[in-house]
Design a protein around this motif. Structure first.
Motif, mmCIF file in Angstrom:
data_model
loop_
_atom_site.group_PDB
_atom_site.id
_atom_site.type_symbol
_atom_site.label_atom_id
_atom_site.label_comp_id
_atom_site.label_asym_id
_atom_site.label_seq_id
_atom_site.Cartn_x
_atom_site.Cartn_y
_atom_site.Cartn_z
ATOM 1 N N UNK A 83 0.847 -1.204 0.000
ATOM 2 C CA UNK A 83 0.000 0.000 0.000
ATOM 3 C C UNK A 83 0.880 1.250 0.000
ATOM 4 N N UNK A 84 1.906 1.252 0.853
ATOM 5 C CA UNK A 84 2.816 2.408 0.917
ATOM 6 C C UNK A 84 3.560 2.613 -0.399
ATOM 7 N N UNK A 86 2.574 1.803 -3.425
ATOM 8 C CA UNK A 86 1.655 2.337 -4.435
ATOM 9 C C UNK A 86 1.388 3.815 -4.169
ATOM 10 N N UNK A 87 1.245 4.184 -2.908
ATOM 11 C CA UNK A 87 1.054 5.603 -2.589
ATOM 12 C C UNK A 87 2.259 6.426 -3.040
ATOM 13 N N UNK A 88 3.448 5.916 -2.786
ATOM 14 C CA UNK A 88 4.665 6.627 -3.210
ATOM 15 C C UNK A 88 4.734 6.706 -4.738
ATOM 16 N N UNK A 89 4.396 5.614 -5.421
ATOM 17 C CA UNK A 89 4.371 5.642 -6.886
ATOM 18 C C UNK A 89 3.361 6.663 -7.396
ATOM 19 N N UNK A 90 2.231 6.758 -6.740
ATOM 20 C CA UNK A 90 1.227 7.739 -7.155
ATOM 21 C C UNK A 90 1.721 9.164 -6.929
ATOM 22 N N UNK A 91 2.446 9.373 -5.855
ATOM 23 C CA UNK A 91 3.043 10.694 -5.633
ATOM 24 C C UNK A 91 4.035 11.024 -6.748
ATOM 25 N N UNK A 92 4.850 10.028 -7.141
ATOM 26 C CA UNK A 92 5.820 10.255 -8.219
ATOM 27 C C UNK A 92 5.114 10.506 -9.552
ATOM 28 N N UNK A 93 4.031 9.795 -9.811
ATOM 29 C CA UNK A 93 3.259 10.050 -11.032
ATOM 30 C C UNK A 93 2.654 11.450 -11.003
ATOM 31 N N UNK A 94 2.200 11.870 -9.844
ATOM 32 C CA UNK A 94 1.616 13.204 -9.715
ATOM 33 C C UNK A 94 2.654 14.285 -10.013
ATOM 34 N N UNK A 95 3.911 14.031 -9.622
ATOM 35 C CA UNK A 95 4.992 14.980 -9.915
ATOM 36 C C UNK A 95 5.187 15.100 -11.431
ATOM 37 N N UNK A 96 5.146 13.963 -12.115
ATOM 38 C CA UNK A 96 5.408 13.931 -13.553
ATOM 39 C C UNK A 96 4.217 14.392 -14.386
ATOM 40 N N UNK A 97 3.035 14.283 -13.841
ATOM 41 C CA UNK A 97 1.820 14.575 -14.592
ATOM 42 C C UNK A 97 1.649 16.074 -14.823
ATOM 43 N N UNK A 98 1.127 16.415 -15.974
ATOM 44 C CA UNK A 98 0.793 17.806 -16.269
ATOM 45 C C UNK A 98 -0.635 18.066 -15.807
ATOM 46 N N UNK A 99 -0.777 18.431 -14.551
ATOM 47 C CA UNK A 99 -2.091 18.739 -14.003
ATOM 48 C C UNK A 99 -2.209 20.245 -13.856
ATOM 49 N N UNK A 100 -3.412 20.656 -13.662
ATOM 50 C CA UNK A 100 -3.650 22.080 -13.449
ATOM 51 C C UNK A 100 -3.110 22.460 -12.072
ATOM 52 N N UNK A 101 -2.402 23.561 -11.994
ATOM 53 C CA UNK A 101 -1.820 24.025 -10.723
ATOM 54 C C UNK A 101 -2.890 24.155 -9.647
ATOM 55 N N UNK A 135 -5.172 3.017 -9.063
ATOM 56 C CA UNK A 135 -6.343 3.356 -8.261
ATOM 57 C C UNK A 135 -7.073 2.087 -7.813
ATOM 58 N N UNK A 136 -7.320 1.193 -8.752
ATOM 59 C CA UNK A 136 -8.058 -0.034 -8.423
ATOM 60 C C UNK A 136 -7.270 -0.921 -7.463
ATOM 61 N N UNK A 137 -5.974 -1.062 -7.678
ATOM 62 C CA UNK A 137 -5.141 -1.870 -6.780
ATOM 63 C C UNK A 137 -5.106 -1.235 -5.394
ATOM 64 N N UNK A 138 -4.947 0.080 -5.353
ATOM 65 C CA UNK A 138 -4.868 0.770 -4.065
ATOM 66 C C UNK A 138 -6.168 0.619 -3.276
ATOM 67 N N UNK A 139 -7.306 0.722 -3.951
ATOM 68 C CA UNK A 139 -8.605 0.580 -3.272
ATOM 69 C C UNK A 139 -8.696 -0.788 -2.606
ATOM 70 N N UNK A 140 -8.313 -1.834 -3.333
ATOM 71 C CA UNK A 140 -8.370 -3.192 -2.783
ATOM 72 C C UNK A 140 -7.390 -3.346 -1.626
ATOM 73 N N UNK A 141 -6.150 -2.900 -1.825
ATOM 74 C CA UNK A 141 -5.152 -2.976 -0.751
ATOM 75 C C UNK A 141 -5.593 -2.180 0.470
ATOM 76 N N UNK A 142 -6.188 -1.042 0.243
ATOM 77 C CA UNK A 142 -6.646 -0.214 1.346
ATOM 78 C C UNK A 142 -7.746 -0.928 2.133
ATOM 79 N N UNK A 143 -8.623 -1.657 1.443
ATOM 80 C CA UNK A 143 -9.650 -2.440 2.136
ATOM 81 C C UNK A 143 -9.004 -3.520 2.997
ATOM 82 N N UNK A 144 -7.994 -4.194 2.455
ATOM 83 C CA UNK A 144 -7.276 -5.188 3.250
ATOM 84 C C UNK A 144 -6.563 -4.529 4.426
#
Length: 188
Positions: A83-84, A86-101, A135-144
């Motif tokens: 779980x941790x 995947x959260x860290x990977x999501x943070x790294x993806x968020x850094x790389x992603x072009x999202x609105x400020x 997202x789907x993997x994290x949801x399942x892991x978070x339930x566990x």
């Protein structure tokens, strides 16, 4: 079939007859499969309306499987570590992603003005990463993870704000440092 038809929780599934034709199996087999899925709480039948997909999150199936899967300390540790990661990977993806400020500005404002759980915060982070599979993997892991019934440690809002600031500056090293600090607080 669910993916192919784009079905999601709350949507009606095809009739027994249609399922039988599409899957090339007998109606009695379809009926038995639907009965099993209903017993697991994955679908629900409404008289006169049809059969509908239920939201699997918070499902009793996770609790049931947890009693078998999470028997030993190693399995419990593995759930937390994964779980941790995947959260860290999501943070790294968020850094790389072009999202609105303003997405991060809104997240920062939400953290400043609301009481929230770590789960609620990371649900937003996982969504920000914009990776459906994570997202789907994290949801399942978070339930566990929730099924482990670990004592929840309170993390100061300032740590969440530090993490958001590191995301805003796109400083991967700082994001990792703050995340590690956060998880060291909550894991021990």
């Amino acid at each position: 079939m669910i993916e192919e038809d784009g079905l999601k929780p709350g949507d009606k599934i095809p009739s027994e007859r249609e399922l039988s034709e599409r899957l090339i199996v007998g109606r009695s087999s379809v009926r038995e499969a639907l009965r099993a899925l209903e017993l697991l709480g994955l679908i629900e039948t409404r008289r006169g309306e049809g059969t509908f997909i239920r939201d699997f999150r918070g499902n009793q199936l996770v609790q049931l499987l947890s009693t078998f899967i999470l028997q030993d300390q190693k399995a419990k540790k593995d759930v937390t570590e994964t779980k941790n990661l995947i959260e860290l990977d999501c943070l790294q993806l968020a850094i790389q992603r072009d999202y609105e400020e303003d997405e991060l500005v809104q997240l920062r404002s939400w953290v400043e003005t609301n009481e929230f759980s770590d789960e609620e915060f990371f649900t937003r982070i996982v969504n920000l990463a914009d990776n459906h599979l994570f997202y789907r993997i994290w949801i399942i892991l978070n339930d566990y993870y929730k099924a482990l019934n670990l004592q929840e440690v309170s993390i100061d809002k300032q740590v969440y704000l530090q993490l958001i600031d590191a995301l805003m500056s796109k400083e991967e090293v700082e994001v990792k440092k703050v995340f590690k600090k956060m998880r060291n607080l909550s894991n021990g």
